[in-house]
Design a protein around this motif. Structure first.
Motif, PDB file in Angstrom:
ATOM      1  N   GLY A  72     -20.269  36.817 -12.025  1.00 24.50           N
ATOM      2  CA  GLY A  72     -21.271  37.292 -11.074  1.00 24.50           C
ATOM      3  C   GLY A  72     -21.796  38.681 -11.392  1.00 24.50           C
ATOM      4  O   GLY A  72     -22.088  39.452 -10.477  1.00 24.50           O
ATOM      5  N   THR A  84     -12.165  34.861  -4.153  1.00 24.31           N
ATOM      6  CA  THR A  84     -13.603  34.862  -3.883  1.00 24.31           C
ATOM      7  C   THR A  84     -13.824  34.149  -2.560  1.00 24.31           C
ATOM      8  O   THR A  84     -13.203  33.124  -2.283  1.00 24.31           O
ATOM      9  CB  THR A  84     -14.368  34.152  -5.011  1.00 24.31           C
ATOM     10  OG1 THR A  84     -13.796  32.852  -5.249  1.00 24.31           O
ATOM     11  CG2 THR A  84     -14.281  34.949  -6.302  1.00 24.31           C
ATOM     12  N   TYR A  86     -16.528  32.579   0.453  1.00 27.40           N
ATOM     13  CA  TYR A  86     -17.880  32.076   0.677  1.00 27.40           C
ATOM     14  C   TYR A  86     -17.984  31.447   2.059  1.00 27.40           C
ATOM     15  O   TYR A  86     -16.977  31.058   2.662  1.00 27.40           O
ATOM     16  CB  TYR A  86     -18.282  31.070  -0.409  1.00 27.40           C
ATOM     17  CG  TYR A  86     -17.438  29.820  -0.476  1.00 27.40           C
ATOM     18  CD1 TYR A  86     -17.752  28.699   0.301  1.00 27.40           C
ATOM     19  CD2 TYR A  86     -16.337  29.741  -1.325  1.00 27.40           C
ATOM     20  CE1 TYR A  86     -16.999  27.537   0.233  1.00 27.40           C
ATOM     21  CE2 TYR A  86     -15.573  28.593  -1.406  1.00 27.40           C
ATOM     22  CZ  TYR A  86     -15.903  27.497  -0.627  1.00 27.40           C
ATOM     23  OH  TYR A  86     -15.138  26.351  -0.688  1.00 27.40           O
ATOM     24  N   GLY A  91     -22.944  28.949  -1.562  1.00 20.17           N
ATOM     25  CA  GLY A  91     -22.110  30.081  -1.934  1.00 20.17           C
ATOM     26  C   GLY A  91     -20.874  29.667  -2.700  1.00 20.17           C
ATOM     27  O   GLY A  91     -20.383  30.414  -3.549  1.00 20.17           O
ATOM     28  N   ARG A  94     -21.871  29.551  -6.491  1.00 20.94           N
ATOM     29  CA  ARG A  94     -22.645  30.622  -7.128  1.00 20.94           C
ATOM     30  C   ARG A  94     -21.906  31.283  -8.285  1.00 20.94           C
ATOM     31  O   ARG A  94     -22.471  31.498  -9.362  1.00 20.94           O
ATOM     32  CB  ARG A  94     -23.029  31.688  -6.094  1.00 20.94           C
ATOM     33  CG  ARG A  94     -23.911  32.791  -6.680  1.00 20.94           C
ATOM     34  CD  ARG A  94     -24.254  33.851  -5.653  1.00 20.94           C
ATOM     35  NE  ARG A  94     -23.138  34.729  -5.356  1.00 20.94           N
ATOM     36  CZ  ARG A  94     -22.831  35.823  -6.077  1.00 20.94           C
ATOM     37  NH1 ARG A  94     -23.555  36.136  -7.144  1.00 20.94           N
ATOM     38  NH2 ARG A  94     -21.806  36.590  -5.732  1.00 20.94           N
ATOM     39  N   LEU A  95     -20.656  31.603  -8.092  1.00 17.72           N
ATOM     40  CA  LEU A  95     -19.887  32.270  -9.138  1.00 17.72           C
ATOM     41  C   LEU A  95     -19.176  31.299 -10.070  1.00 17.72           C
ATOM     42  O   LEU A  95     -19.110  31.518 -11.280  1.00 17.72           O
ATOM     43  CB  LEU A  95     -18.830  33.185  -8.498  1.00 17.72           C
ATOM     44  CG  LEU A  95     -19.326  34.377  -7.690  1.00 17.72           C
ATOM     45  CD1 LEU A  95     -18.145  35.073  -7.021  1.00 17.72           C
ATOM     46  CD2 LEU A  95     -20.085  35.352  -8.565  1.00 17.72           C
ATOM     47  N   ASN A 245     -19.730  35.488  -0.933  1.00 16.74           N
ATOM     48  CA  ASN A 245     -20.897  34.614  -1.083  1.00 16.74           C
ATOM     49  C   ASN A 245     -21.285  33.996   0.253  1.00 16.74           C
ATOM     50  O   ASN A 245     -20.510  33.276   0.822  1.00 16.74           O
ATOM     51  CB  ASN A 245     -20.578  33.504  -2.093  1.00 16.74           C
ATOM     52  CG  ASN A 245     -20.169  34.070  -3.433  1.00 16.74           C
ATOM     53  OD1 ASN A 245     -20.994  34.630  -4.141  1.00 16.74           O
ATOM     54  ND2 ASN A 245     -18.909  33.961  -3.764  1.00 16.74           N
TER      55      ASN A 245
END
Length: 245
Positions: A72, A84, A86, A91, A94-95, A245
């Motif tokens: 990211g 992470t 979200y 979301g 996304r990464l 996210n």
């Protein structure tokens, strides 16, 4: 210096890993061991175990050429274990989709712990990215599981059994993504899942990996999210906002 000798069970408790891990590490020469008695039973000193907890004292990584990867837009060092968070289906991906896609294109092993609709969403997104998942799976580069186990020790053993053979293939990086909403279904409780997360930090230092543990904040309470952040200290030196996210 602490000269007290611990047996295999006590050493495993000290390092918060399984006895099988202790036996593998000592047999491989990674963890100093003494043999005592007629049965040549294993004994370990607390000093050696404490030294083993230091960075770079575990699985050999001399073949490793990558020092960091991009997640990211953030340069993430090797041996990182990150949480992470979200709050939407978009979301979630996304990464992690670029993270996995980049690894597969580079010929790096990628593990995804996910199941059901979540796994389906990853498959669709990766194929949309142009990744040949069938070929990656055939080559053993893309491995999916629902979760690693029901107890912390068994879960760590699972990952070790996956990671050890890869060291002999001179892989420069192993990427893992864990969808914790999937993994939690195998653990007896969220508390056991968090215990596993804390113990995984040691594993992350032993192998050339970058691990992303994904938390859907729609499915976890505030206490569990707090504990998730607490058990991922590798986040603290990075730009935390990049992983929300």
């Amino acid at each position: 210096m602490n000269s007290r000798l611990l047996n295999t069970k006590e050493a495993a408790r000290f390092l918060r890993v399984s006895e099988a891990s202790i036996r593998r590490w000592s047999d491989a020469g990674l963890l100093p061991v003494r043999r005592v008695g007629g049965r040549h039973e294993r004994r370990f000193t607390e000093d050696d175990l404490q030294h083993f907890l230091g960075p770079g004292k575990g699985a050999p990584s001399s073949r490793t050429t990558l020092a960091e990867v991009n997640v990211g837009g953030v340069a993430v060092p090797l041996h990182s274990h990150l949480a992470t968070l979200y709050s939407s289906d978009a979301g979630r991906l996304r990464l992690t989709v670029p993270f996995i896609a980049e690894g597969l294109r580079a010929g790096q092993p990628c593990f995804l712990a996910a199941g059901g609709d979540t796994l389906d969403a990853y498959v669709v997104a990766l194929r949309t990215e142009g990744v040949d998942l069938d070929e990656a799976t055939r080559r053993g580069l893309f491995v999916t599981v629902v979760g690693p186990g029901v107890k912390t020790e068994r879960a760590l053993d699972f990952w070790e059994q996956q990671f050890w053979p890869l060291l002999a293939t001179a892989r420069s990086l192993i990427r893992t993504v864990g969808e914790m909403s999937s993994e939690r279904r195998l653990f007896s409780s969220d508390a056991e899942m968090i215990r596993y997360e804390g113990a995984f930090n040691l594993l992350a230092k032993r192998f050339p990996i970058v691990a992303l543990c994904q938390y859907d904040v729609r499915e976890f309470d505030g206490e569990t999210i707090f504990q998730a952040l607490r058990t991922h200290p590798d986040l603290y030196g990075l730009h935390l906002g990049g992983f929300l996210n």
